[in-house]
Design a protein around this motif. Structure first.
Motif, PDB file in Angstrom:
ATOM      1  N   UNK A 241      13.349 -18.304  17.738  1.00 42.65           N
ATOM      2  CA  UNK A 241      12.979 -16.959  17.335  1.00 42.65           C
ATOM      3  C   UNK A 241      13.920 -16.449  16.248  1.00 42.65           C
ATOM      4  N   UNK A 242      13.464 -16.465  15.018  1.00 47.46           N
ATOM      5  CA  UNK A 242      14.303 -15.920  13.940  1.00 47.46           C
ATOM      6  C   UNK A 242      13.692 -14.639  13.375  1.00 47.46           C
ATOM      7  N   UNK A 243      12.850 -14.014  14.196  1.00 52.26           N
ATOM      8  CA  UNK A 243      12.125 -12.854  13.692  1.00 52.26           C
ATOM      9  C   UNK A 243      13.069 -11.714  13.300  1.00 52.26           C
ATOM     10  N   UNK A 354      10.158 -12.953  22.165  1.00 47.96           N
ATOM     11  CA  UNK A 354       9.192 -12.655  21.112  1.00 47.96           C
ATOM     12  C   UNK A 354       8.856 -11.169  21.099  1.00 47.96           C
ATOM     13  N   UNK A 357       4.563  -7.716  18.692  1.00 51.98           N
ATOM     14  CA  UNK A 357       3.660  -7.975  17.569  1.00 51.98           C
ATOM     15  C   UNK A 357       3.296  -9.460  17.511  1.00 51.98           C
ATOM     16  N   UNK A 358       4.318 -10.305  17.663  1.00 54.10           N
ATOM     17  CA  UNK A 358       4.076 -11.748  17.632  1.00 54.10           C
ATOM     18  C   UNK A 358       3.183 -12.147  18.796  1.00 54.10           C
ATOM     19  N   UNK A 361      -0.355 -10.965  18.227  1.00 51.39           N
ATOM     20  CA  UNK A 361      -1.034 -11.744  17.181  1.00 51.39           C
ATOM     21  C   UNK A 361      -1.498 -13.087  17.741  1.00 51.39           C
ATOM     22  N   UNK A 362      -0.636 -13.735  18.501  1.00 49.04           N
ATOM     23  CA  UNK A 362      -1.022 -15.022  19.069  1.00 49.04           C
ATOM     24  C   UNK A 362      -2.143 -14.848  20.094  1.00 49.04           C
ATOM     25  N   UNK A 364      -4.422 -12.452  20.344  1.00 51.65           N
ATOM     26  CA  UNK A 364      -5.705 -12.135  19.705  1.00 51.65           C
ATOM     27  C   UNK A 364      -6.222 -13.344  18.942  1.00 51.65           C
ATOM     28  N   UNK A 365      -5.298 -13.988  18.213  1.00 55.97           N
ATOM     29  CA  UNK A 365      -5.683 -15.134  17.397  1.00 55.97           C
ATOM     30  C   UNK A 365      -6.267 -16.261  18.220  1.00 55.97           C
TER      31      UNK A 365
ATOM     32  N   UNK B 417      10.771 -10.918   7.828  1.00 57.81           N
ATOM     33  CA  UNK B 417      10.546 -11.199   9.233  1.00 57.81           C
ATOM     34  C   UNK B 417      10.929 -12.604   9.663  1.00 57.81           C
ATOM     35  N   UNK B 420       9.574 -17.632  12.035  1.00 59.06           N
ATOM     36  CA  UNK B 420       8.715 -17.586  13.215  1.00 59.06           C
ATOM     37  C   UNK B 420       7.497 -16.721  12.928  1.00 59.06           C
ATOM     38  N   UNK B 421       7.775 -15.553  12.377  1.00 58.62           N
ATOM     39  CA  UNK B 421       6.691 -14.625  12.090  1.00 58.62           C
ATOM     40  C   UNK B 421       5.754 -15.207  11.033  1.00 58.62           C
ATOM     41  N   UNK B 424       3.558 -17.662  12.701  1.00 56.39           N
ATOM     42  CA  UNK B 424       2.550 -16.958  13.502  1.00 56.39           C
ATOM     43  C   UNK B 424       1.464 -16.387  12.588  1.00 56.39           C
ATOM     44  N   UNK B 431      -6.616 -19.202  12.861  1.00 55.04           N
ATOM     45  CA  UNK B 431      -7.486 -18.696  13.916  1.00 55.04           C
ATOM     46  C   UNK B 431      -8.746 -18.062  13.329  1.00 55.04           C
ATOM     47  N   UNK B 435     -12.427 -19.153  14.267  1.00 53.75           N
ATOM     48  CA  UNK B 435     -13.515 -18.261  14.678  1.00 53.75           C
ATOM     49  C   UNK B 435     -14.754 -18.547  13.844  1.00 53.75           C
TER      50      UNK B 435
END
Lengths: 397, 555
Positions: A241-243, A354, A357-358, A361-362, A364-365, B417, B420-421, B424, B431, B435
């Motif tokens: 995690x480098x967010x 995490x 937001x992350x 996103x995952x 929902x994605x 960010x 990782x972000x 994602x 994704x 879909x």
């Protein structure tokens, strides 16, 4: 198909809301009451040569005492007691005298669960003329932080700023900023370390100092002092995690050696990164390294820090150096600024997780295609069945 | 029939006698040695060599920023967002040019001059780019990339046109395969050699810095110069072949009609979404990959470049193999689903684990090649032939638009960010593609169930009405195995090529009965043609060596 999309989006929203709620719950779960006192019990103001800041952080059934002192080398002492009514008792004459312990006591003494202190003892500089970032050679005479001229502590809410300079600095300064927290959270500025109510954060920066060589790099010597369980080993964890600290995938923890009970008593935690600008962007990040902690003379440490002398009778000390910059990185001269941040706390070090937001996103994605797949499958099955029914009743002619 | 005449003239040498035996314009009565005879295989191999190296320079230089990411950021004092602008500026001109590249070649310049002009753009663009680095003016670098972009994509179109012109009806698939492999080779060599070049230049200049960077890029520009020489030689050889064989200059055959966009079926829009969602998660990632592998996995710069280029290395041999596999099995949609899911898995590995990135990147390489083989031909299944040019142009245009926007967004996300972000974010993009492809699968499935499943019959006219070769393409998701005797040479198409538009397509109903091989030559097949074919509604196909033919008992 539009209906499908709409529905799945609805579910995504629910997931998002759920995860936000969970996080909200976590952050508000634990709070400490903070009381900040500058130079407690001192009649003369300011006392000689520096300040002592006392932050009392009272929890449900324990108290953390943070003591930050600029008499001698800057020192942060953390004392963890198991009652919410423990207090700090000062004997200023003895404290300023600096020859014997006992100038500062946390009472009742039996309530002390754990104590640890961190002393910023020396600033080292070396000429890295070959750009190897190897600090063993070409070291300039180190700056002793107990010889610095320190400013008064500048208080603002729950943080305190202390700046100082060596006599040989023509301009520029070394500053330390202590922040104590009532609850979990993280700073707005990088490295955005996660802190809990059980930890305090120290930011250190070296601003505008004229280096003694064009290709100078710096090291900071830290000494961890403890009674029974001194911090003796550094563990480096890898984190995906480098967010919050972009491009940094490691966390370093300086913890006591393993004892019989498995839980960690206290820690010093940092990410191996320093920044070359006061308001850094990603490219201002410079990696840092640490040396292995070495046992050192407790007596020598006590001689440099009034706070250590006053609190510990027999201090156990380990020291390490944090060096800033790797081979190939720009030298201090390029921006004349370096900042580094570290957490000191009791209990287990906080671990990054995490962000919502992350997670959303995952969720929902990945969730939306799954739902589409399910709905589509059901739709197809229904149609197949309908077709089979129709076929079964066909007249045979 | 005008259409047919044009095709025939393109392939004029098809019916001619054995090579080398024919009098040439410049040597009356005297046979040319095989290597100089345009109708001989050996000569075509020489031409192929030049054709392959025509694109080498542009592919080599396209990924220069990725290969020297750290150096760019340090020497020109950039942040990642600014760095990614280099890629964005490459894509911007192509948002528009994808529609006009074919038009410019066909109507304005001609293939020979067009190729030279586009090569010049590539060359000049790279030199401007290098000069920008040399004098440490970043805006000049951006201008360079823009000019480079103008040439780059159109050059690929020109390259394909040359290939069709010289190899149509012969070794075309192989040629496309080789060209694609050469392109990947260019990218791979670049990724692995530029760091070394930079190091050597730094040694001789004295220290790293923008001068070193500029000189390294100038050295890279030599490959563009080399490609320009190839363009000139090709132009000469093509002109010569035209004189000797009396053939016509090659045409892309593209017809772009922007008004077609409103008639695009829903399924085509889904394919567009897949295309954009997928590619924006691959190319910008490769652009930023090097530093990611250094920072997250503690790789050395050389190793990071190597792992970053593995996608291209795998793609070179895997594309033909996977293309063959997709051709044999059909079910393009299923393959696309597999490719998208595999890519998603690879990105999630990179995001959430410390597993060796060689695994994830290899998976990414295979799935990227698979997607290219399965996705691009699918467009031909869903739009009628006369709209194919517009559909492909539109697809590349939005792909470039997506790449430009996402490249900028990716840089900004990384700066603020972290990786990782960013990963994602890429996962989210994929994704979206997932879909779209799942939706496409069901839409296609349900359409098929309505009893009027459409099959596509495509025929390729190789030389003469009496030697039609034709074949059947099922709809994207149905199996091709049912039509075992079918062989179609052109469905295995590399991306960016435009030659698919030459296929004729006839839609016909499922109820038609088919019989294979046993029918005598000259059988008739009645088909309902939905798009306008030169010969009207009912098609009479009379193959001399009938592999397949069908007869209808309906109508």
């Amino acid at each position: 198909m539009a209906a499908v999309l709409k529905r799945s989006r609805g579910l995504g929203c629910v997931l998002l809301v759920l995860s936000v709620f969970t996080l909200g719950y976590c952050t508000t779960s634990f709070r400490r009451q903070l009381t900040v006192v500058l130079n407690p019990g001192s009649s003369s103001s300011p006392p000689h040569g520096g300040d002592l800041l006392h932050v009392r952080a009272v929890g449900n059934n324990d108290t953390l005492h943070f003591l930050f002192c600029s008499l001698g080398a800057p020192t942060l002492l953390l004392v963890h007691t198991n009652t919410s009514s423990s207090t700090v008792k000062m004997n200023w004459t003895q404290f300023l005298d600096g020859n014997h312990s006992g100038g500062l006591k946390v009472e009742p003494e039996s309530s002390i669960l754990y104590s640890t202190a961190i002393v910023f003892s020396r600033l080292l500089e070396y000429d890295d003329s070959n750009d190897t970032a190897d600090p063993t050679s070409d070291l300039f005479p180190p700056y002793r932080l107990d010889n610095f001229t320190w400013s008064r502590l500048n208080l603002s809410e729950t943080s305190a700023l202390l700046c100082g300079a060596a006599d040989s600095f023509t301009n520029g300064s070394l500053c330390l900023q202590l922040s104590v927290f009532a609850e979990e959270g993280r700073d707005q500025a990088w490295p955005r370390l996660l802190h809990t109510a059980n930890s305090s954060q120290l930011g250190v920066w070296l601003d505008g100092v004229l280096p003694r060589a064009a290709r100078s790099r710096f090291l900071l010597e830290l000494q961890a002092v403890g009674g029974a369980h001194p911090l003796s080993r550094v563990e480096v964890y890898r984190s995906i995690d480098d967010e919050f600290t972009p491009s940094i995938f490691q966390v370093s923890r300086w913890v006591p050696s393993e004892n019989s009970s498995s839980d960690v008593l206290g820690f010093l935690q940092w990410k191996p990164v320093a920044y070359r600008q006061p308001h850094p962007a990603l490219e201002d990040a410079t990696p840092c390294r640490h040396s292995e902690p070495q046992p050192q003379s407790g007596e020598a440490t006590a001689a440099t820090s009034r706070l250590i002398r006053a609190f510990y009778t027999e201090p156990e000390t380990f020291g390490l150096n944090v060096s800033f910059g790797l081979a190939g990185d720009p030298f201090y001269n390029s921006t004349k600024f370096l900042s580094w941040t570290v957490l000191l706390g009791s209990g287990s070090p906080p671990v990054d997780s995490f962000s919502p937001l992350v997670l959303s996103m995952m969720a929902v994605g990945l969730g939306t295609p799954m739902i589409l797949l399910l709905l589509g499958g059901v739709c197809v099955c229904v149609r197949k069945r309908a077709a089979a029914m129709a076929a079964a009743y066909e007249p045979i002619n | 029939m005008a259409d047919y005449e044009e095709r025939r003239s393109l392939l004029g040498e098809e019916d001619e006698g054995p090579s080398g035996g024919r009098p040439a314009a410049n040597g009356p009565g005297r046979p040319l040695p095989p290597i100089c005879d345009p109708s001989h295989l050996l000569h075509r191999v020489v031409v192929l060599l030049f054709m392959c190296f025509l694109g080498f320079g542009s592919y080599f230089c396209y990924d220069n920023p990725a290969a020297l990411q750290t150096e760019f950021i340090q020497d020109l004092d950039l942040n990642t967002a600014k760095f990614m602008q280099l890629y964005a500026w490459y894509s911007w001109p192509n948002v528009v040019l994808c529609f006009f590249g074919g038009f410019l070649i066909d109507r304005v310049f001609g293939i020979r001059l067009g190729t030279i002009i586009f090569s010049l753009f590539v060359c000049v663009g790279q030199v401007i780019f290098a000069t920008g680095a040399l004098v440490n003016r970043y805006w000049l670098c951006e201008v360079g990339r823009f000019v480079f972009g103008i040439g780059g994509e159109s050059l690929a179109v020109a390259q394909n046109t040359y290939a069709v012109n010289w190899f149509k009806g012969k070794e075309l698939n192989l040629v496309f395969g080789l060209q694609l492999s050469m392109a990947r080779l260019g990218s791979t060599v670049n990724m692995n050699i530029m760091g070394w070049v930079y190091g050597k230049v730094a040694e001789s200049v004295g220290s790293p810095g923008h001068t070193t960077l500029g000189v390294s890029l100038m050295i890279a520009a030599v490959t563009c110069l080399f490609s320009l020489v190839c363009a000139l030689v090709l132009g000469f050889l093509d002109k010569r072949a035209e004189k000797i064989l009396h053939k016509e200059e090659g045409k892309t055959g593209e017809v772009i009609k922007l008004t077609d966009v409103k008639d695009f079926p829903f399924t085509l829009w889904l394919i567009f979404i897949i295309c954009v969602g997928y590619y924006v998660a691959v190319f910008p990632f490769i652009g930023l990959g090097q530093v990611f592998f250094i920072e997250k996995y503690n790789f050395s710069p050389a190793e990071a470049r190597a792992v970053n280029s593995i996608v291209y290395i795998i793609s070179a041999p895997a594309s033909p193999v996977l293309g063959f596999m997709v051709d044999k099995t059909g079910r393009n949609v299923v393959w696309v689903i597999i490719a998208v899911v595999a890519t998603l898995t690879a990105h999630m590995m990179l995001a959430f684990t410390f597993w060796n990135p060689w695994i994830a990147m290899s998976l990414l390489g295979v799935s990227y090649s698979l997607l290219a083989c399965a996705l691009w031909p699918m467009v031909a299944f869903v739009v009628p032939e006369h709209q194919l040019g517009t559909a492909y142009g539109f697809m590349q245009s939005i792909q470039n638009l997506g790449l430009a926007l996402i490249a900028m967004a990716a840089g900004a996300i990384l700066d603020n960010r972290g990786y990782l972000f960013l990963e994602v974010f890429f996962c989210t993009c994929i994704c979206f593609a997932l879909m779209a492809v799942v939706t496409l699968y069901f839409v296609d499935y349900l359409k098929g169930k309505r009893g009027s499943q459409l099959f596509l019959l495509s025929c390729e006219i190789s030389a003469h009405p009496s030697s039609y070769r034709y074949s059947l393409l099922p709809s994207p998701s149905s199996s091709r195995r049912r039509f075992e005797p079918v062989s179609l040479s052109q469905s295995q198409t590399p991306e960016r090529s435009h030659f698919r538009r030459r296929m004729m397509m006839i839609m016909m109903k499922k109820e038609h009965t088919w019989s294979w091989a046993s029918e005598p030559a000259g059988c008739t097949v009645h088909l309902r043609a939905v798009n306008q074919l030169p010969w009207g509604g009912t098609v009479l196909l009379t193959p001399p060596s009938a592999v397949i033919c069908g007869s209808s008992h309906q109508n």
